[in-house]
Motif scaffolding. Sequence first.
Motif, PDB file in Angstrom:
ATOM      1  N   MET A   1       0.853  -1.199   0.000  1.00 51.24           N
ATOM      2  CA  MET A   1       0.000   0.000   0.000  1.00 51.24           C
ATOM      3  C   MET A   1       0.891   1.253   0.000  1.00 51.24           C
ATOM      4  SD  MET A   1      -3.241   1.032   0.147  1.00 51.24           S
ATOM      5  CE  MET A   1      -4.169  -0.292   0.905  1.00 51.24           C
ATOM      6  N   LYS A   2       0.547   2.197  -0.889  1.00 53.67           N
ATOM      7  CA  LYS A   2       1.296   3.441  -0.986  1.00 53.67           C
ATOM      8  C   LYS A   2       0.667   4.528  -0.121  1.00 53.67           C
ATOM      9  CE  LYS A   2       4.062   1.916  -4.291  1.00 53.67           C
ATOM     10  NZ  LYS A   2       5.519   1.731  -4.089  1.00 53.67           N
ATOM     11  N   THR A   3       1.508   5.451   0.329  1.00 50.14           N
ATOM     12  CA  THR A   3       1.037   6.612   1.072  1.00 50.14           C
ATOM     13  C   THR A   3       1.865   7.819   0.665  1.00 50.14           C
ATOM     14  OG1 THR A   3       0.495   7.425   3.297  1.00 50.14           O
ATOM     15  CG2 THR A   3       2.592   6.277   3.030  1.00 50.14           C
ATOM     16  N   LEU A   4       1.381   9.000   1.010  1.00 52.57           N
ATOM     17  CA  LEU A   4       2.105  10.230   0.713  1.00 52.57           C
ATOM     18  C   LEU A   4       2.717  10.794   1.991  1.00 52.57           C
ATOM     19  CD1 LEU A   4      -0.309  12.038  -1.790  1.00 52.57           C
ATOM     20  CD2 LEU A   4       1.882  10.949  -2.304  1.00 52.57           C
ATOM     21  N   VAL A   5       3.995  11.106   1.910  1.00 52.35           N
ATOM     22  CA  VAL A   5       4.706  11.746   3.013  1.00 52.35           C
ATOM     23  C   VAL A   5       5.006  13.172   2.572  1.00 52.35           C
ATOM     24  CG1 VAL A   5       6.772  11.700   4.452  1.00 52.35           C
ATOM     25  CG2 VAL A   5       5.717   9.550   3.714  1.00 52.35           C
ATOM     26  N   HIS A   6       4.515  14.140   3.327  1.00 54.33           N
ATOM     27  CA  HIS A   6       4.626  15.529   2.897  1.00 54.33           C
ATOM     28  C   HIS A   6       4.628  16.450   4.120  1.00 54.33           C
ATOM     29  CE1 HIS A   6       0.349  16.472   3.725  1.00 54.33           C
ATOM     30  NE2 HIS A   6       0.187  15.188   3.483  1.00 54.33           N
ATOM     31  N   PRO A   7       5.028  17.715   3.927  1.00 48.56           N
ATOM     32  CA  PRO A   7       5.146  18.617   5.080  1.00 48.56           C
ATOM     33  C   PRO A   7       3.873  19.355   5.463  1.00 48.56           C
ATOM     34  CG  PRO A   7       6.072  19.658   3.137  1.00 48.56           C
ATOM     35  CD  PRO A   7       5.656  18.282   2.719  1.00 48.56           C
ATOM     36  N   TYR A   8       2.780  19.158   4.721  1.00 51.75           N
ATOM     37  CA  TYR A   8       1.592  19.971   4.953  1.00 51.75           C
ATOM     38  C   TYR A   8       0.564  19.267   5.837  1.00 51.75           C
ATOM     39  CZ  TYR A   8       3.737  22.522   1.111  1.00 51.75           C
ATOM     40  OH  TYR A   8       4.627  23.198   0.305  1.00 51.75           O
ATOM     41  N   THR A   9       1.028  18.653   6.893  1.00 49.50           N
ATOM     42  CA  THR A   9       0.136  18.037   7.870  1.00 49.50           C
ATOM     43  C   THR A   9       0.103  18.906   9.129  1.00 49.50           C
ATOM     44  OG1 THR A   9       1.938  16.706   8.795  1.00 49.50           O
ATOM     45  CG2 THR A   9       0.649  15.711   7.017  1.00 49.50           C
ATOM     46  N   GLY A  10      -0.943  18.769   9.897  1.00 52.78           N
ATOM     47  CA  GLY A  10      -1.019  19.497  11.166  1.00 52.78           C
ATOM     48  C   GLY A  10      -1.068  21.000  11.011  1.00 52.78           C
ATOM     49  N   LEU A  11      -1.756  21.483   9.980  1.00 54.90           N
ATOM     50  CA  LEU A  11      -1.840  22.938   9.768  1.00 54.90           C
ATOM     51  C   LEU A  11      -2.976  23.514  10.610  1.00 54.90           C
ATOM     52  CD1 LEU A  11      -1.251  23.194   5.898  1.00 54.90           C
ATOM     53  CD2 LEU A  11       0.422  23.219   7.766  1.00 54.90           C
ATOM     54  N   HIS A  12      -2.729  23.645  11.892  1.00 50.40           N
ATOM     55  CA  HIS A  12      -3.700  24.244  12.798  1.00 50.40           C
ATOM     56  C   HIS A  12      -2.949  24.952  13.914  1.00 50.40           C
ATOM     57  CE1 HIS A  12      -2.920  20.930  15.644  1.00 50.40           C
ATOM     58  NE2 HIS A  12      -2.969  20.141  14.586  1.00 50.40           N
ATOM     59  N   ARG A  13      -3.583  25.913  14.514  1.00 52.75           N
ATOM     60  CA  ARG A  13      -2.994  26.721  15.585  1.00 52.75           C
ATOM     61  C   ARG A  13      -1.736  27.445  15.126  1.00 52.75           C
ATOM     62  NH1 ARG A  13      -3.634  22.808  20.975  1.00 52.75           N
ATOM     63  NH2 ARG A  13      -5.898  22.544  20.801  1.00 52.75           N
ATOM     64  N   GLY A  14      -1.780  27.921  13.921  1.00 57.41           N
ATOM     65  CA  GLY A  14      -0.671  28.681  13.373  1.00 57.41           C
ATOM     66  C   GLY A  14      -1.174  29.617  12.296  1.00 57.41           C
ATOM     67  N   ALA A  15      -0.250  30.184  11.519  1.00 58.10           N
ATOM     68  CA  ALA A  15      -0.630  31.126  10.469  1.00 58.10           C
ATOM     69  C   ALA A  15       0.403  31.092   9.357  1.00 58.10           C
ATOM     70  CB  ALA A  15      -0.751  32.539  11.030  1.00 58.10           C
ATOM     71  N   TRP A  16      -0.069  31.267   8.112  1.00 60.55           N
ATOM     72  CA  TRP A  16       0.828  31.406   6.976  1.00 60.55           C
ATOM     73  C   TRP A  16       1.507  32.775   7.065  1.00 60.55           C
ATOM     74  CZ3 TRP A  16       2.140  27.337   4.271  1.00 60.55           C
ATOM     75  CH2 TRP A  16       1.243  26.268   4.137  1.00 60.55           C
ATOM     76  N   THR A  17       2.819  32.783   6.981  1.00 58.75           N
ATOM     77  CA  THR A  17       3.594  34.000   7.189  1.00 58.75           C
ATOM     78  C   THR A  17       4.648  34.130   6.102  1.00 58.75           C
ATOM     79  OG1 THR A  17       3.281  33.733   9.583  1.00 58.75           O
ATOM     80  CG2 THR A  17       4.976  35.278   8.872  1.00 58.75           C
ATOM     81  N   LYS A  18       4.704  35.301   5.490  1.00 54.31           N
ATOM     82  CA  LYS A  18       5.607  35.580   4.367  1.00 54.31           C
ATOM     83  C   LYS A  18       6.964  36.050   4.881  1.00 54.31           C
ATOM     84  CE  LYS A  18       5.591  38.995   0.553  1.00 54.31           C
ATOM     85  NZ  LYS A  18       4.725  40.057  -0.066  1.00 54.31           N
ATOM     86  N   GLY A  19       8.036  35.577   4.247  1.00 60.29           N
ATOM     87  CA  GLY A  19       9.352  36.025   4.677  1.00 60.29           C
ATOM     88  C   GLY A  19      10.432  35.800   3.633  1.00 60.29           C
ATOM     89  N   ASN A  20      11.536  36.505   3.809  1.00 60.86           N
ATOM     90  CA  ASN A  20      12.674  36.425   2.895  1.00 60.86           C
ATOM     91  C   ASN A  20      13.925  36.080   3.691  1.00 60.86           C
ATOM     92  OD1 ASN A  20      13.756  37.054   0.089  1.00 60.86           O
ATOM     93  ND2 ASN A  20      15.046  38.359   1.352  1.00 60.86           N
ATOM     94  N   LEU A  21      14.788  35.252   3.103  1.00 61.05           N
ATOM     95  CA  LEU A  21      15.967  34.757   3.807  1.00 61.05           C
ATOM     96  C   LEU A  21      17.283  35.248   3.216  1.00 61.05           C
ATOM     97  CD1 LEU A  21      14.845  31.022   4.149  1.00 61.05           C
ATOM     98  CD2 LEU A  21      14.768  32.779   5.938  1.00 61.05           C
ATOM     99  N   HIS A  22      17.228  36.056   2.163  1.00 61.33           N
ATOM    100  CA  HIS A  22      18.466  36.389   1.459  1.00 61.33           C
ATOM    101  C   HIS A  22      18.470  37.882   1.143  1.00 61.33           C
ATOM    102  CE1 HIS A  22      21.509  34.775  -1.781  1.00 61.33           C
ATOM    103  NE2 HIS A  22      22.005  35.790  -1.075  1.00 61.33           N
ATOM    104  N   THR A  23      19.127  38.650   2.002  1.00 58.24           N
ATOM    105  CA  THR A  23      19.203  40.105   1.856  1.00 58.24           C
ATOM    106  C   THR A  23      20.615  40.570   2.194  1.00 58.24           C
ATOM    107  OG1 THR A  23      18.582  40.490   4.170  1.00 58.24           O
ATOM    108  CG2 THR A  23      16.797  40.393   2.571  1.00 58.24           C
ATOM    109  N   HIS A  24      20.992  41.700   1.613  1.00 58.49           N
ATOM    110  CA  HIS A  24      22.320  42.256   1.887  1.00 58.49           C
ATOM    111  C   HIS A  24      22.193  43.717   2.314  1.00 58.49           C
ATOM    112  CE1 HIS A  24      24.424  38.723   0.424  1.00 58.49           C
ATOM    113  NE2 HIS A  24      23.506  38.665  -0.533  1.00 58.49           N
ATOM    114  N   THR A  25      23.128  44.134   3.154  1.00 60.86           N
ATOM    115  CA  THR A  25      23.123  45.488   3.703  1.00 60.86           C
ATOM    116  C   THR A  25      24.520  46.079   3.555  1.00 60.86           C
ATOM    117  OG1 THR A  25      23.849  45.001   5.973  1.00 60.86           O
ATOM    118  CG2 THR A  25      21.528  44.578   5.449  1.00 60.86           C
ATOM    119  N   THR A  26      24.713  47.245   4.126  1.00 63.72           N
ATOM    120  CA  THR A  26      26.033  47.882   4.102  1.00 63.72           C
ATOM    121  C   THR A  26      27.061  47.117   4.935  1.00 63.72           C
ATOM    122  OG1 THR A  26      25.193  49.335   5.861  1.00 63.72           O
ATOM    123  CG2 THR A  26      25.220  50.213   3.607  1.00 63.72           C
TER     124      THR A  26
END
Length: 294
Positions: A1-26
Amino acid sequence: MKTLVHPYTGLHRGAWTKGNLHTHTTRSDGARSPQDVIDDYASRGHGFLMLSDHDTPISEAELAKLHNRGMVLIPGNEVSDQGPHLLHVNASCRVPPHADRQRVIDEVIAAGGLAIVNHPNWYGSFDHCSIQQMTAWSGYVGLEIYNGTIGRLDGSPYATNKWDMLLAQGRQLWGFANDDSHTAKDDVGLGWNVAYIKERTVVGVVNALAAGRFYASTGVTIKHIEVTGMHIRLETEDACRIVALQQVARRFAQVDDKVIDVTVPAGAQYVRFECWGAGEKFAWTQPFFVAEEV
């Protein structure tokens, strides 16, 4: 029997939040001060941000002296000298830019951070980081499948080709979209990551990224992801087309709609979705891996 393993489980008690990880400064080769960069990203609705100057980490103590404008500020660094560039996410210390990049990755992990391969298809030969190097390395969490700044340089800002080659090898790697911003004019607000955050802290954001509990975007918003057995339903706010792909980017379904319902085909090793919007707006899900049910 096949199943899907993925990161989108347990999406409760949280919030979708936008962010960036790659920025440069002086602090390295960016045009603006750290505070100016923070102010800009906050004004664009970001909930988390990492300053990632070249071989110049910024600590939590240094970040605490800046006004976060309501964002979670993540200590970061871009390991740049002597080899392909790697993001050090949650940089609690400086990892030297060893020419042996596996050593860099190992030290990042040992320090409690995440390593991400940057802009693999930069340069005219599309080989800032080769598939051979990424195949040989282990322990890094993913790669930039979109890097906004490379759009104005030689090469391609996209690297989904190398992502699919690695996924087809059985690797579990997440796809990231980042600005790699250096100025305010050309390279801000191009790409970002939308993570499901259960705790608005550095640990909360880093845990979500490590688990792949996010999608990458250049403008399309994903509203809902539902998995039932081997069936996936994906809803967006603004896609014009949604494409479902399996190993080595082979398309197995496509709709010109905001919603797609698919059953994972027999023989698939993994599936992922690209959501196409107007102009050059996209969203990319993380992969759904096919596994034997235990």
